[in-house]
Design a protein around this motif. Structure first.
Motif, short mmCIF file in Angstrom:
data_model
loop_
_atom_site.label_atom_id
_atom_site.label_comp_id
_atom_site.label_asym_id
_atom_site.label_seq_id
_atom_site.Cartn_x
_atom_site.Cartn_y
_atom_site.Cartn_z
N SER A 1 13.73 22.52 18.32
CA SER A 1 14.34 22.34 19.64
C SER A 1 15.42 21.26 19.60
CB SER A 1 13.27 21.98 20.67
OG SER A 1 13.86 21.78 21.94
N LEU B 1 21.08 27.23 22.94
CA LEU B 1 20.43 26.75 24.17
C LEU B 1 19.16 27.53 24.47
CD1 LEU B 1 23.53 26.03 26.43
CD2 LEU B 1 22.01 24.36 25.32
N ARG C 1 15.50 25.65 24.59
CA ARG C 1 14.60 25.78 25.74
C ARG C 1 13.28 26.44 25.34
NH1 ARG C 1 13.21 25.52 30.70
NH2 ARG C 1 12.68 27.27 32.03
N ARG D 1 11.04 24.03 23.28
CA ARG D 1 10.92 22.66 23.78
C ARG D 1 9.50 22.11 23.73
NH1 ARG D 1 11.08 26.06 27.97
NH2 ARG D 1 9.75 25.69 29.78
#
Length: 140
Positions: free
Chosen positions: A81, A118, A122, A125
């Motif tokens: 992440s 991205l 996400r 994470r």
């Protein structure tokens, strides 16, 4: 019947994880081979671009090292992440450079990579808490 439902539920959760992992591997290969390698070996295509920007060899090697480190970290579960977030920042910079120095000639490439990175940042994470825990243990 219950076995089929459980199997479908498991497959429904597994398929996206496998697809995401596949994207991570492809991005890692792209960043290591197609992006970082030419910079780290001083290939003329990379050297000319960095000379045009006035960044010289130091800038070229620095970006190459960051890309290679990010590529490797994309494959390490606890770092994936953070690696995706760091490479995202590099892609924002690459987009700005493409627009500023090269008239947007290849500006779509960093945007596509940015979106994929991205999504990874996400989706992965959850590993950030584990990374923080490991860092706290090392400091103590």
């Amino acid at each position: 019947m219950a076995e089929t439902t459980a199997s479908t539920a498991t497959t429904g959760r597994t398929a996206p994880r496998i697809a995401l992992r596949g994207v991570q591997v492809l991005l890692a290969v792209f960043f290591a081979v197609a992006s970082a390698s030419p910079k780290l070996v001083g290939h003329s295509s990379a050297a000319d671009s960095f000379a045009t920007m006035g960044w010289g060899d130091a800038g070229m090697y620095a970006i190459g090292v960051l890309e290679l480190a990010g590529a490797v970290a994309l494959l390490v579960p606890v770092l994936q992440s953070v690696a995706a977030a760091g490479l995202s920042a590099l892609m924002v910079g690459a987009f700005v450079v493409q627009m500023t120095y090269f008239d947007g000639e290849n500006a779509v490439t960093p945007l596509i990579l940015l979106v994929l990175l991205l999504v990874i940042a996400r989706a992965r994470r959850g590993h950030n808490a584990e990374l923080l825990r490991l860092l706290r243990v090392r400091r103590a």
